[in-house]
Design a protein around this motif. Structure first.
Motif, PDB file in Angstrom:
ATOM      1  N   CYS A  22       0.840  -1.205   0.000  1.00 51.39           N
ATOM      2  CA  CYS A  22       0.000   0.000   0.000  1.00 51.39           C
ATOM      3  C   CYS A  22       0.871   1.250   0.000  1.00 51.39           C
ATOM      4  O   CYS A  22       0.604   2.207  -0.734  1.00 51.39           O
ATOM      5  CB  CYS A  22      -0.936   0.006   1.214  1.00 51.39           C
ATOM      6  SG  CYS A  22      -2.324  -1.132   1.116  1.00 51.39           S
ATOM      7  N   GLY A  25       2.456   1.743  -3.446  1.00 51.81           N
ATOM      8  CA  GLY A  25       1.463   2.263  -4.391  1.00 51.81           C
ATOM      9  C   GLY A  25       1.142   3.722  -4.158  1.00 51.81           C
ATOM     10  O   GLY A  25       1.003   4.503  -5.108  1.00 51.81           O
ATOM     11  N   ALA A  26       1.037   4.122  -2.883  1.00 51.52           N
ATOM     12  CA  ALA A  26       0.739   5.520  -2.553  1.00 51.52           C
ATOM     13  C   ALA A  26       1.876   6.428  -3.001  1.00 51.52           C
ATOM     14  O   ALA A  26       1.637   7.489  -3.601  1.00 51.52           O
ATOM     15  CB  ALA A  26       0.495   5.659  -1.047  1.00 51.52           C
ATOM     16  N   LYS A  28       4.185   5.831  -5.305  1.00 51.06           N
ATOM     17  CA  LYS A  28       4.267   5.839  -6.775  1.00 51.06           C
ATOM     18  C   LYS A  28       3.251   6.811  -7.359  1.00 51.06           C
ATOM     19  O   LYS A  28       3.569   7.592  -8.250  1.00 51.06           O
ATOM     20  CB  LYS A  28       3.966   4.434  -7.327  1.00 51.06           C
ATOM     21  CG  LYS A  28       5.159   3.590  -7.597  1.00 51.06           C
ATOM     22  CD  LYS A  28       4.705   2.368  -8.388  1.00 51.06           C
ATOM     23  CE  LYS A  28       5.464   1.162  -7.939  1.00 51.06           C
ATOM     24  NZ  LYS A  28       5.029  -0.074  -8.585  1.00 51.06           N
ATOM     25  N   THR A  29       2.035   6.744  -6.848  1.00 54.29           N
ATOM     26  CA  THR A  29       0.979   7.622  -7.357  1.00 54.29           C
ATOM     27  C   THR A  29       1.295   9.082  -7.069  1.00 54.29           C
ATOM     28  O   THR A  29       1.127   9.939  -7.938  1.00 54.29           O
ATOM     29  CB  THR A  29      -0.387   7.230  -6.762  1.00 54.29           C
ATOM     30  OG1 THR A  29      -0.702   5.901  -7.211  1.00 54.29           O
ATOM     31  CG2 THR A  29      -1.488   8.192  -7.179  1.00 54.29           C
ATOM     32  N   GLU A  32       3.849  10.142  -9.569  1.00 50.23           N
ATOM     33  CA  GLU A  32       3.251  10.286 -10.896  1.00 50.23           C
ATOM     34  C   GLU A  32       2.435  11.570 -11.010  1.00 50.23           C
ATOM     35  O   GLU A  32       2.353  12.166 -12.079  1.00 50.23           O
ATOM     36  CB  GLU A  32       2.368   9.080 -11.222  1.00 50.23           C
ATOM     37  CG  GLU A  32       3.154   7.814 -11.479  1.00 50.23           C
ATOM     38  CD  GLU A  32       2.282   6.564 -11.521  1.00 50.23           C
ATOM     39  OE1 GLU A  32       1.037   6.682 -11.416  1.00 50.23           O
ATOM     40  OE2 GLU A  32       2.851   5.465 -11.639  1.00 50.23           O
ATOM     41  N   GLU A 155      -1.099  -2.316  -3.816  1.00 56.55           N
ATOM     42  CA  GLU A 155      -0.486  -1.133  -4.419  1.00 56.55           C
ATOM     43  C   GLU A 155      -1.558  -0.230  -5.028  1.00 56.55           C
ATOM     44  O   GLU A 155      -1.510   0.995  -4.889  1.00 56.55           O
ATOM     45  CB  GLU A 155       0.551  -1.525  -5.478  1.00 56.55           C
ATOM     46  CG  GLU A 155       1.837  -2.035  -4.878  1.00 56.55           C
ATOM     47  CD  GLU A 155       2.945  -2.228  -5.908  1.00 56.55           C
ATOM     48  OE1 GLU A 155       2.913  -1.571  -6.982  1.00 56.55           O
ATOM     49  OE2 GLU A 155       3.848  -3.033  -5.627  1.00 56.55           O
ATOM     50  N   GLU A 156      -2.531  -0.832  -5.673  1.00 52.06           N
ATOM     51  CA  GLU A 156      -3.632  -0.059  -6.252  1.00 52.06           C
ATOM     52  C   GLU A 156      -4.431   0.664  -5.164  1.00 52.06           C
ATOM     53  O   GLU A 156      -4.792   1.841  -5.316  1.00 52.06           O
ATOM     54  CB  GLU A 156      -4.546  -0.981  -7.059  1.00 52.06           C
ATOM     55  CG  GLU A 156      -5.662  -0.261  -7.776  1.00 52.06           C
ATOM     56  CD  GLU A 156      -6.505  -1.204  -8.617  1.00 52.06           C
ATOM     57  OE1 GLU A 156      -7.713  -0.941  -8.715  1.00 52.06           O
ATOM     58  OE2 GLU A 156      -5.972  -2.181  -9.172  1.00 52.06           O
ATOM     59  N   GLY A 159      -2.430   3.556  -3.962  1.00 52.70           N
ATOM     60  CA  GLY A 159      -2.451   4.596  -4.986  1.00 52.70           C
ATOM     61  C   GLY A 159      -3.767   5.352  -5.011  1.00 52.70           C
ATOM     62  O   GLY A 159      -3.800   6.577  -5.174  1.00 52.70           O
ATOM     63  N   ALA A 163      -4.194   9.334  -4.437  1.00 52.49           N
ATOM     64  CA  ALA A 163      -4.874  10.183  -5.422  1.00 52.49           C
ATOM     65  C   ALA A 163      -6.066  10.898  -4.798  1.00 52.49           C
ATOM     66  O   ALA A 163      -6.303  12.083  -5.064  1.00 52.49           O
ATOM     67  CB  ALA A 163      -5.335   9.333  -6.613  1.00 52.49           C
TER      68      ALA A 163
END
Length: 171
Positions: A22, A25-26, A28-29, A32, A155-156, A159, A163
């Protein structure tokens, strides 16, 4: 600065791996979206987390194992210690749930979601349940390794929380 707090407990490693995924993913987002400098993740074990940690955070991820069709004792202890200290101070903040389980996981999810409903948090996605199929005492107590699907789902979820915090209603 937006802060995502991940509170976790794990005995055999699966819920810890969910929390780590988690966080990945957070982050990375956030990168991005160009928010490296104004977003952070704090990952705390359940026995370390306190009411002030919750109050300081903008959103939450709760990662725990299901034990005997219920939330693990250490994670439940975290909520018992923190619940009234933050009651009516977290309303509207987004949250997500990731549970590791042998074959079910729904009991722990129900408990977590009832607590979050009491705090009036905003669920941003259905709970992620990573089932490992362990059914014998040996398999239940053995160290766990998340499969790629569970890792990607975590991860999703991380993310999505990032977001939501960074983009608000546009996420």
């Amino acid at each position: 600065m937006k802060e995502l707090l991940i509170v976790w407990h794990s005995r055999t490693g699966a819920a810890r791996q969910l929390a780590e995924a988690c966080e990945i993913g957070a982050l990375k987002t956030a990168a991005e979206l160009g928010h490296d400098d104004d977003f952070r993740v704090r990952r705390l074990q359940a026995h370390e987390a306190q009411g002030p940690d919750l109050i300081a955070a903008d959103g939450f991820l709760f990662c725990a194992p299901e034990n005997l069709a219920s939330l693990s004792g250490e994670m439940k202890d975290f909520f018992d210690r923190s619940y009234y200290a933050v009651l009516e101070r977290l309303a509207g903040r987004p949250y997500g749930v990731a549970v590791s389980a042998g074959s079910d996981g729904e009991g722990a999810v129900r408990q977590l979601e009832r607590i979050c409903t009491g705090w009036r948090l905003a669920r941003i996605a259905p709970a992620l349940i990573a089932r490992n199929g362990a059914q014998t005492p040996e398999a239940i107590l053995a160290p766990k390794h998340l499969d790629q699907g569970a890792r990607a789902g975590a991860e999703e979820l991380g993310g999505l929380l990032a977001a939501t915090l960074l983009l608000g209603a546009d996420a």
